[in-house]
Every structure is written in C-alpha cells, then in structure tokens.
Design an enzyme around this catalytic site. Structure first.
Site, PDB file in Angstrom:
ATOM      1  N   ASN A   1       0.785  -1.239   0.000  1.00 17.78           N
ATOM      2  CA  ASN A   1       0.000   0.000   0.000  1.00 17.78           C
ATOM      3  C   ASN A   1       0.818   1.292   0.000  1.00 17.78           C
ATOM      4  OD1 ASN A   1       0.691  -0.481   2.669  1.00 17.78           O
ATOM      5  ND2 ASN A   1      -1.203   0.369   3.473  1.00 17.78           N
TER       6      ASN A   1
ATOM      7  N   GLU B   1       4.789  -4.132  12.048  1.00 20.06           N
ATOM      8  CA  GLU B   1       3.852  -3.013  11.849  1.00 20.06           C
ATOM      9  C   GLU B   1       2.640  -3.613  11.149  1.00 20.06           C
ATOM     10  OE1 GLU B   1       4.279  -0.075  13.025  1.00 20.06           O
ATOM     11  OE2 GLU B   1       6.405  -0.113  13.532  1.00 20.06           O
TER      12      GLU B   1
ATOM     13  N   CYS C   1      -3.131   1.551   6.620  1.00 21.22           N
ATOM     14  CA  CYS C   1      -3.253   0.893   7.925  1.00 21.22           C
ATOM     15  C   CYS C   1      -3.910   1.783   8.971  1.00 21.22           C
ATOM     16  CB  CYS C   1      -1.880   0.435   8.395  1.00 21.22           C
ATOM     17  SG  CYS C   1      -0.655   1.727   8.280  1.00 21.22           S
TER      18      CYS C   1
HETATM   19  P1  NAP Z   1       0.451  -9.033   3.576  1.00 23.60           P
HETATM   20  O1  NAP Z   1      -0.392  -9.873   2.698  1.00 23.60           O
HETATM   21  O2  NAP Z   1       0.630  -9.432   4.979  1.00 23.60           O
HETATM   22  O3  NAP Z   1       1.862  -8.940   2.843  1.00 23.60           O
HETATM   23  C1  NAP Z   1       2.917  -8.175   3.367  1.00 23.60           C
HETATM   24  C2  NAP Z   1       4.236  -8.755   2.881  1.00 23.60           C
HETATM   25  O4  NAP Z   1       4.437 -10.039   3.469  1.00 23.60           O
HETATM   26  C3  NAP Z   1       4.285  -8.975   1.376  1.00 23.60           C
HETATM   27  O5  NAP Z   1       5.574  -8.686   0.903  1.00 23.60           O
HETATM   28  C4  NAP Z   1       3.994 -10.453   1.272  1.00 23.60           C
HETATM   29  O6  NAP Z   1       4.444 -11.049   0.080  1.00 23.60           O
HETATM   30  C5  NAP Z   1       4.753 -10.980   2.455  1.00 23.60           C
HETATM   31  N1  NAP Z   1       4.381 -12.330   2.876  1.00 23.60           N
HETATM   32  C6  NAP Z   1       3.239 -13.024   2.586  1.00 23.60           C
HETATM   33  N2  NAP Z   1       3.279 -14.241   3.161  1.00 23.60           N
HETATM   34  C7  NAP Z   1       4.452 -14.319   3.832  1.00 23.60           C
HETATM   35  C8  NAP Z   1       5.068 -15.318   4.644  1.00 23.60           C
HETATM   36  N3  NAP Z   1       4.469 -16.480   4.885  1.00 23.60           N
HETATM   37  N4  NAP Z   1       6.286 -15.057   5.189  1.00 23.60           N
HETATM   38  C9  NAP Z   1       6.894 -13.868   4.981  1.00 23.60           C
HETATM   39  N5  NAP Z   1       6.354 -12.892   4.210  1.00 23.60           N
HETATM   40  C10 NAP Z   1       5.155 -13.110   3.651  1.00 23.60           C
HETATM   41  O7  NAP Z   1      -0.062  -7.510   3.598  1.00 23.60           O
HETATM   42  P2  NAP Z   1      -0.530  -6.592   2.381  1.00 23.60           P
HETATM   43  O8  NAP Z   1      -1.846  -7.069   1.886  1.00 23.60           O
HETATM   44  O9  NAP Z   1       0.578  -6.377   1.405  1.00 23.60           O
HETATM   45  O10 NAP Z   1      -0.716  -5.207   3.165  1.00 23.60           O
HETATM   46  C11 NAP Z   1      -1.851  -4.912   3.881  1.00 23.60           C
HETATM   47  C12 NAP Z   1      -1.651  -5.051   5.364  1.00 23.60           C
HETATM   48  O11 NAP Z   1      -0.530  -4.313   5.789  1.00 23.60           O
HETATM   49  C13 NAP Z   1      -2.829  -4.490   6.150  1.00 23.60           C
HETATM   50  O12 NAP Z   1      -3.130  -5.347   7.216  1.00 23.60           O
HETATM   51  C14 NAP Z   1      -2.282  -3.166   6.659  1.00 23.60           C
HETATM   52  O13 NAP Z   1      -2.919  -2.661   7.794  1.00 23.60           O
HETATM   53  C15 NAP Z   1      -0.870  -3.508   6.915  1.00 23.60           C
HETATM   54  N6  NAP Z   1      -0.059  -2.302   6.984  1.00 23.60           N
HETATM   55  C16 NAP Z   1       0.425  -1.891   8.194  1.00 23.60           C
HETATM   56  C17 NAP Z   1       1.163  -0.714   8.274  1.00 23.60           C
HETATM   57  C18 NAP Z   1       1.741  -0.238   9.572  1.00 23.60           C
HETATM   58  O14 NAP Z   1       2.661   0.568   9.538  1.00 23.60           O
HETATM   59  N7  NAP Z   1       1.267  -0.681  10.707  1.00 23.60           N
HETATM   60  C19 NAP Z   1       1.402   0.027   7.129  1.00 23.60           C
HETATM   61  C20 NAP Z   1       0.884  -0.421   5.926  1.00 23.60           C
HETATM   62  C21 NAP Z   1       0.168  -1.594   5.860  1.00 23.60           C
HETATM   63  P3  NAP Z   1       3.430 -11.323  -1.150  1.00 23.60           P
HETATM   64  O15 NAP Z   1       2.979  -9.978  -1.609  1.00 23.60           O
HETATM   65  O16 NAP Z   1       4.293 -12.024  -2.122  1.00 23.60           O
HETATM   66  O17 NAP Z   1       2.321 -12.165  -0.607  1.00 23.60           O
END
Ligand code: NAP
Length: 472
Positions: A151, A247, A281
């Site tokens: 994002n 995060e 987020c």
């Molecule tokens: P996500 O599906 O959890 O993916 C995040 C990262 O983790 C991606 O690079 C993903 O790779 C990787 N990943 C997936 N499965 C994994 C595994 N088993 N082991 C290690 N890495 C793995 O999250 P998203 O959909 O990209 O982002 C949305 C989420 O991020 C929301 O929950 C949002 O709230 C959160 N977020 C939090 C913050 C904060 O600062 N607190 C900021 C922004 C976003 P792939 O893309 O290849 O699956």
C-alpha cells in the site's frame, strides 16, 4: 518488460517469471522474476559479505549515501509517482504525496545516521561500581530482512531501508508481489549513487517462499515486517531469537465530541476514510459522534464524500480507483452485506461500479460486524452515534487492534482523558488517526504489532546496544 533481481549490486535473471498486472486497468505491466531458495541464499551471502565494510563506514558517508538517494528520488519524482499509480492503482496525486514523504524519510535517515550515539552510565550509583566509567554505543545488527506491503510501496520501504543503512546494516528487501517496480526503482537509484554492492538486495516473488527462506536463515539478524497480522504472527512464531519489528493492521477510529467545527473536521475525516480507497493501515474505519452533533455530521460527511471522483489512477482528477485486487473488492462487498444483515444502513456506495467500489458510508453498525471489529482495508467507514466520550472510548478500545486513534474535542480535560485511556500506539488530539509524519514514533499495541518506526526509533530497533565499562 522482463525485470531482474538485484543481488550483490548486479541485475540477475530469475529462473521463473510471473506476470504483473495493473490493479485498475488489468493490463500487463511487467514480468517479475520469482526468487527461489538459491536466489535468496545469494542475496543473504552478498549482504553478509559487505557487512564489515558497512560497519567501518563513517557516519558522514552513510549519511551522504542516504541524502543522495533522497536527491535522486526528488529528481525522478514524477516517474516515481507514476510507477506507484500504475502498480498499486494509487491515484496520482496521492502517489505524489507518497513520493514527497519518501524523500523526507531518506532525508531523515541521512540526518539520523549522524546522531547514533549512546550515553554515559554512572556505575558508582551501585555499591561496587566505584572507580568505573561506562558508556554505551549502538552497533549494526548485520543483515536485516525487510518485508513490505503493497500500500505504500516506496515510503514503507524507505522506513526500513533508510534506518537499516543509517545504522550500518545490509538489507535484503522483499517487496509485496503486487508492487515490485518501486523496489527495483530504489535499487537502480542505490546503484547510481554508489551504495556498496550487497548493501541493498531486492528479491521478488512469493511471500511464502522468500519469507520462509528469510525468516529461518540464521544469517539474518532482524526482520522488519509491515503487513497483515496473520503473516506478522506467523513470522514472529518462526523467527526464533531474531529481532522482529511488526507493523500490522488496524480498524482505526476517531471520536467527535460536541460542537465540532464541521468545515474542518468533516473533510479531514473523509480524507482519512477514503484516501487510496481506505487501503491504509491508519485509515479512518470507525467514527463515533456524540449524539448532539450526529445528524449534522452525517449530512456534511455525505455531502463531502459526494465530491470524490472515481476513475483511472493516472488521471489528475481521480480521487479513488479500483482496489488492489478484484478478490479484495469481493471480500469488502461481502463484509458490507453482512453488516447490512446485522442491521446497518448503507447511506452511500455499497455496490461495485465496474472494477471500482465507491466510498461506502454505513451507520448503525453493530460492533460484532466485521466492518467494525476487523480491518476492512477498503473504502468503507461507519459513523455511529454515542452518548458520551467515555462510551466512544470503550468502543474504540473494544478492538483487537491498537495502532492510532483520534479525537476532536474542544475540552482539554476530555482530550487528556482520551490520551490516557485510548489503548493505541498514538493518540491524535483534534486530528484523524491517519495523521503521520515520518520522524514521529509510529507503531501499535495488541494485534497492531510491536516495535516502533519513525526513523530514529527504527534505528533503535535495528541496532544493538553495547556497554563499555572502564575500571580506573
Ligand atoms: P500481507 O499480505 O501481509 O503482505 C505483506 C508482505 O508479506 C508482502 O511482501 C507479502 O508477500 C509478504 N508475505 C506473505 N506471506 C508471507 C510469509 N508467509 N512469510 C513472509 N512474508 C510473507 O499484507 P498486504 O496485503 O501487502 O498489506 C496490507 C496489510 O498491511 C494491512 O493489514 C495493513 O494494515 C498492513 N499495513 C500496516 C502498516 C503499519 O505501519 N502498521 C502500514 C501499511 C500496511 P506477497 O505480496 O508475495 O504475498
């Protein structure tokens, strides 16, 4: 069209490739290499082999490299924004704002690189400590794995790469599968400004393959992860003694007390709810408005939301576009239907128009509906009526998340009470929870994660405190 992995300062072919499509138009935009175990292994080796050089590099040099990265991005800022708009489907004006923040994040990292220091410790405060002087220093951890979400594909990468390099670590970056181009863009810039080979490596491909390899490799000393709680918890469970920063998500809320200045508060709340279709987020997901102000607030909110325009993210006039993936749109629609079945009213939106889900406003949403108690991560906001700020605080806290919360109030006692009672990592008085600038400490409690970013704080997470004690 065919992109390459960036390992040890070289562009390397993948053994397999996967097609990358633009979320909004669905067009093919690139072929992305899928790193396998071998590629990850090479990236970690490259990072490890440059460790000694980074450790010895004087602070002013680390700082200069980070400043040069910031300046290069500034020079190519329009290109950067268009890349984000294309691969993440982020409206171009919002993408430009992300690029501006990315530049700031690297500038902050350049500045903080010069201020990494410790303190003196008065050892003689303890009996037996007499005749001793002690001080602390901060040392790099070694190789850091950075795993980032889709994002904010540039700025959230900057929040990991900036502090990691500032502290003298080498980085293996695994960007989200949907947004690898922003990471390759950074790698090009790192190469241009002379970041040592191996100090930044970019491995793209499936999170489960690369993630597993990074999380379990003993040469990785820290994992800094931003993403969903499910993945974050899985990483933590497998990371053993590695340093882990998480995060994660949230269902952020804002409270509106009596006599709000609607002209100021409403546009801000609409921005917080629907910027990048709520895929933020700290997006405003829940709004609790005091009974006396409720009707006027909802009316103004609907009027303001009606001004937003949907369309191609690359067009100047676009405020919202398609969500990151059609299956995310489907999921969001299902959650809206569930809320409706549980008694919620849909005041606008609630149905897809082509690929786009327009801003959706719900009222009378029960707390057990998923749009309330889980993270929607879509263009949906609920506005519920409350009888007191205390009731609103209970509702905000009745969540498994706790990233940031906001409260609009003219009463300083109410503000201080909210600041004390809200169970979150950051409380915004007279602003939305979506407020963030890049040097402030940022992070959550409960399922929103642990550890803090915000450059100075991320440097603390990504360095080791060492004590040196002299006996006279
Ligand atoms: P996500 O599906 O959890 O993916 C995040 C990262 O983790 C991606 O690079 C993903 O790779 C990787 N990943 C997936 N499965 C994994 C595994 N088993 N082991 C290690 N890495 C793995 O999250 P998203 O959909 O990209 O982002 C949305 C989420 O991020 C929301 O929950 C949002 O709230 C959160 N977020 C939090 C913050 C904060 O600062 N607190 C900021 C922004 C976003 P792939 O893309 O290849 O699956």
């Amino acid at each position: 069209m065919k992109r390459k992995l960036f390992i040890g300062g070289k562009w390397v072919d993948g053994r397999e490739y996967s097609a990358l499509y633009a979320p909004h138009s669905g067009e093919l935009i690139a072929e992305i290499p899928q790193a396998d175990q071998d590629a990850v292994d090479q990236a970690i080796s490259a990072a490890e082999s440059v460790q000694a050089e980074l450790r010895r590099m004087p602070a002013h040099k680390r700082s200069a490299l980070l400043a040069a990265i910031a300046e290069q991005i500034a020079e190519r800022s329009e290109e950067a924004a268009r890349l984000i708009a294309l691969e993440a489907g982020k409206p171009i004006r919002t993408a430009r704002a992300e690029v501006a923040r990315t530049i700031q994040t690297y500038r902050f990292a350049a500045e903080e690189a010069k201020r990494i220091c410790g303190e003196t410790v008065p050892l003689d405060a303890a009996p037996g400590g007499e005749g001793r002087v002690a001080y602390t220093t901060r040392e790099p951890l070694g190789v850091v794995a950075a795993i980032t979400p889709f994002n904010f594909p540039m700025n959230l990468v900057a929040h990991k790469v900036g502090p990691a390099l500032a502290a003298g670590n080498a980085v293996v970056l695994k960007p989200a599968s949907q947004t690898p181009l922003s990471a390759f863009f950074l790698a090009e810039i790192a190469q241009t400004v002379g970041v040592p080979d191996g100090a930044l490596n970019v491995v793209t491909g499936s999170g489960s393959v690369i993630g597993e390899a990074l999380v379990t490799d003993p040469r990785i000393k820290a994992i800094t992860f931003t993403g969903s709680p499910q993945v974050g918890i899985e990483i933590r469970n497998r990371a053993g003694l590695k340093r882990v920063t998480l995060e994660l998500g949230s269902n952020s809320a804002v409270i509106v007390d009596r006599d709000p200045n609607l002209e100021e508060v409403v546009p801000r709340c609409v921005f917080g709810a629907f910027s990048y279709s709520g895929q933020v987020c700290i997006s405003v997901q829940r709004i609790y408005v005091i009974r006396e102000a409720y009707n006027a607030f909802v009316e103004a909110f609907l009027r303001e939301t009606g001004k937003l325009r949907g369309g191609d993210p690359l067009l100047e006039e676009t405020d919202y576009a398609a969500m990151i993936h059609p299956k995310e749109t489907e999921r969001t629609l299902e959650w809206i239907r569930e809320a409706e079945q549980k008694g919620a009213r849909i005041l606008c939106g609630g149905a897809a128009e082509g690929r786009i889900l327009p801003p959706t406003v719900l009222t009378d949403v029960p707390p057990e509906a998923r749009v309330s108690c889980q993270e929607v991560f879509g263009p949906v906001v609920l506005i519920n009526k409350v009888d007191s700020v205390e009731e609103a605080i209970r509702l905000v806290n009745n969540s498994s998340y706790g990233l940031q919360a906001g409260i609009y109030t003219n009463d300083v006692r109410t503000a201080l009470m909210a600041a004390e009672e809200l169970q979150v990592g950051g409380v915004m008085i007279n602003d939305i929870p979506t407020f963030r600038v890049d040097h402030m400490p940022y992070g959550g409690v409960k399922q929103s994660g642990f550890g803090r970013e915000g450059v100075k704080y991320a440097i603390e997470e990504l360095s080791e405190l060492k004590l040196v004690a002299f006996k006279r």
